[in-house]
Design a protein around this motif. Structure first.
Motif: not given
Length: 656
Positions: A193-200, A228-236, A273-277
């Protein structure tokens, strides 16, 4: 290197070589061919892989000609990208790319029984500098997606810094998007999560945001619980979607690309697809696509675009075309079938032309079996039939043998014209129209070969004047239409046998084309081969002394037969190259009916007149063997109802 040559000839040889040598040889050969003048055209022609407009797709705002991409693992150095781009791909992946080169000298293992390819080091690549150079040299016009990754065994901070450097470098190039490897399967949820957030955060902080699309690269073995936890918090607003990797990683750092990853990829696609419809969240997948059915299942599961890696090596260069055909069939399913064109619009004229050729061939055969000479032949010679027969006891038999072989070839051409018109052109098949167009384009001008020795054949001229308008009418207003019948989806036994059969007919088409040109050339030059003169027991000088117009008359027959044979052969070659499709029963019957008259005429007349020289007949024996073998090998593939295979595949997919 189409499938009919790859699976039958090249793959068995290449699989016995060390994999690095085999890959280097194959890619090097394709790259060299693509760089010579006309090389890319040759590749397209052999495979008939030009994508249909129905395949046009979009990756977010980026238009692509097909939803199929080439994985970076296939050609990591970009040696043959120009050639591979002709196979029906819509985009190409470069990578993985790390800042510094990652080198491995260990052998690549190709597990032939499973089709799995094991790379000793997944991140083996030439590094950032050489990858940028390779990108600058690309000339095929396809969009590039670059997969960027931190170097193996990098710390979290090092990984982020390396990804930043890679994005900054490639954002100044013409790449269309990134596959960003910011997740690690062996890291904890918090670390990822930290890795994705830092890169974003880094992307947001750039003075000018990159114009490229950004996909989060998800390793195939990445834990679904973390996903399941990472996908919902990603910046679309920053991320376009996900890219599911194609390799299963071993503890030693090797990567296994193969069919075994398919089930994991399908599971991840459904989870995403379930997490990000949201429909604008795209999914690319590259795992376990070895046959068209794998691609269909992956797309149905929710993937938007696919990339090929080990499947291209296992199945062959024709896999992209086969997948594209399956995609077209999927997209057309449920759409109304267009009303068939009227008989008189175009295809009916080709049927009439075919019937005219059949009628002309039958009449010519009957004449050649009886009187041999027509009244205008006798007028030209200034001799009656009996007088010609007294010149040499074998002369009329020899002339009969030329005319019967020509008659049989005319009947064969007529049958092919009729059947290709009724079944191929009527349904708008591009390959069928091209086959008859090419045949007619070389067949009608061959009439002028008759004039090589000054003999004008009024009957042939009249036939040409009657049939040519039919040919021209058949070529008008004939737009291409996609094949709406079910297509091949499996690398089945029937498919492999069909490739051997296709190889036989391609070889037959090439052989007959060469034979037709040689015979036509002999007809307008020497007229006779040594075996001809030995059969008749005469010399050209003796024939010329008996009647100086005899040789021109015989030359007319020979040149005419050569031209007709070449016209027939190029049509057969195009059918063999482009028209073989599973379940097309009409095509098998067309090949059977279309080839039989020519072979029956050519072989039977030689035996009936006693002209049985083995060397003279050897090409005919060889061609007949190819013809019979091709029919036998193609029978299961063309005659099996492909709908049964499709239904079984659908049931299997439902159970899965």
């Amino acid at each position: 290197m189409p499938d009919w040559s790859y699976q039958t000839l090249f793959k068995p040889v290449l699989s016995r070589l060390p994999s690095r040598i085999a890959r280097g040889f194959t890619l090097g050969a394709m790259g060299r061919i693509s760089r010579i003048p006309g090389g890319t055209f040759l590749i397209k022609t052999l495979g008939h892989m030009e994508p249909s407009p129905l395949l046009q797709d979009r990756i977010a705002s980026l238009p692509v000609q097909t939803p199929l991409g080439l994985s970076g693992s296939v050609d990591p150095a970009g040696i043959a990208h120009r050639a591979l781009s002709q196979f029906g791909f819509g985009f190409i992946e470069i990578g993985p790319v790390t800042v510094r080169p990652v080198v491995s000298e260990e052998p690549i293992v190709n597990e032939r029984t499973s089709g799995t390819i094991v790379y000793p080091q997944e991140y083996e690549n030439p590094g950032l500098v050489r990858s940028l150079s390779m990108l600058d040299k690309s000339k095929d016009g396809l969009p590039r997606f670059v997969r960027i990754a931190p170097e193996p065994r990098s710390s979290s901070d090092q990984a982020i810094e390396q990804l930043r450097l890679l994005v900054q470098a490639f954002s100044l190039t013409k790449v269309a998007g990134f596959y960003i490897e910011a997740l690690a399967a062996d890291s904890s949820l918090d670390e990822n999560l930290v890795q994705v957030q830092q890169f974003s955060a880094f992307i947001r902080s750039m003075p000018e945001a990159p114009s490229q699309l950004s996909f989060l690269y998800i390793p195939l073995d990445f834990p679904n619980a973390q996903l399941q936890h990472i996908l919902p918090v990603m910046d679309r607003g920053l991320w376009t979607g996900c890219m599911i990797g194609g390799a299963l990683r071993t503890p030693g750092g090797a990567a296994r690309f193969g069919l075994e990853g398919k089930s994991l990829a399908l599971e991840k696609i459904r989870l995403i697809r379930e997490c990000v419809p949201a429909k604008n969240w795209l999914i690319h997948s590259s795992a376990g696509i070895h046959e068209p059915q794998d691609a269909v299942e992956t797309l149905r599961a929710g993937a938007d675009q696919l990339l090929l890696n080990s499947g291209l090596v296992d199945s062959g260069p024709g896999l992209p075309k086969r997948i594209n055909e399956a995609v077209i069939h999927e997209r057309l399913s449920g759409t109304p079938t267009p009303v068939p064109p009227s008989f008189w619009k175009h295809w009916g004229w080709m049927c009439l032309l075919g019937l005219g050729m059949i009628f002309g061939g039958v009449v010519a055969w009957l004449i050649a079996e009886s009187s041999v000479l027509l009244p205008y032949d006798e007028d030209y010679l200034g001799m009656a039939r009996d007088e010609v027969g007294r010149i040499n006891e074998h002369l009329l038999h020899f002339m009969s043998h030329d005319r019967i072989t020509l008659a049989g070839t005319m009947i064969s051409i007529g049958i092919l014209y009729y059947r290709l018109g009724k079944y191929g052109m009527k349904s708008g098949q591009h390959w069928a129209r091209t086959a008859v167009l090419t045949s007619g384009a070389v067949g009608f001008p061959s009439f002028f070969l008759y004039l090589g020795y000054g003999f004008f054949d009024p009957l042939h001229a009249a036939a040409a004047l009657i049939l040519l308008p039919m040919f021209l009418l058949a070529m008008r207003r004939n737009p291409d239409q996609p094949l709406r019948e079910p297509v091949n989806l499996r690398n089945s036994r029937e498919w492999l046998l069909g490739l051997w059969g296709q190889l036989c007919f391609v070889a037959l088409g090439v052989s007959l084309s060469v034979g037709g040109l040689v015979i036509a050339g002999v007809g307008v030059t020497d007229v006779f081969v040594p075996q001809d003169l030995a059969f008749m027991g005469v010399t050209p000088a003796e024939l010329n002394a008996a009647n100086p117009k005899l040789i021109p008359l015989i030359a007319h027959d020979r040149a005419g037969f050569g031209g007709a044979l070449f016209s027939n052969a190029v049509m057969l070659l195009i059918v063999a190259l482009w028209g073989i499709q599973q379940g097309q029963r009409w095509l098998w019957w067309t090949l059977l009916a279309g080839g039989s008259p020519a072979f029956i005429a050519g072989l039977s007349v030689h035996f009936s007149i006693g002209y049985r020289d083995f060397i003279h007949l050897l090409p005919a024996y060889f061609a007949a063997a190819l013809y019979v073998a091709g029919l036998i090998l193609l029978y299961p593939y063309l005659m099996k109802d492909v709908r049964l295979s499709s239904d079984k595949a659908a049931k299997s997919m439902t159970v899965t």
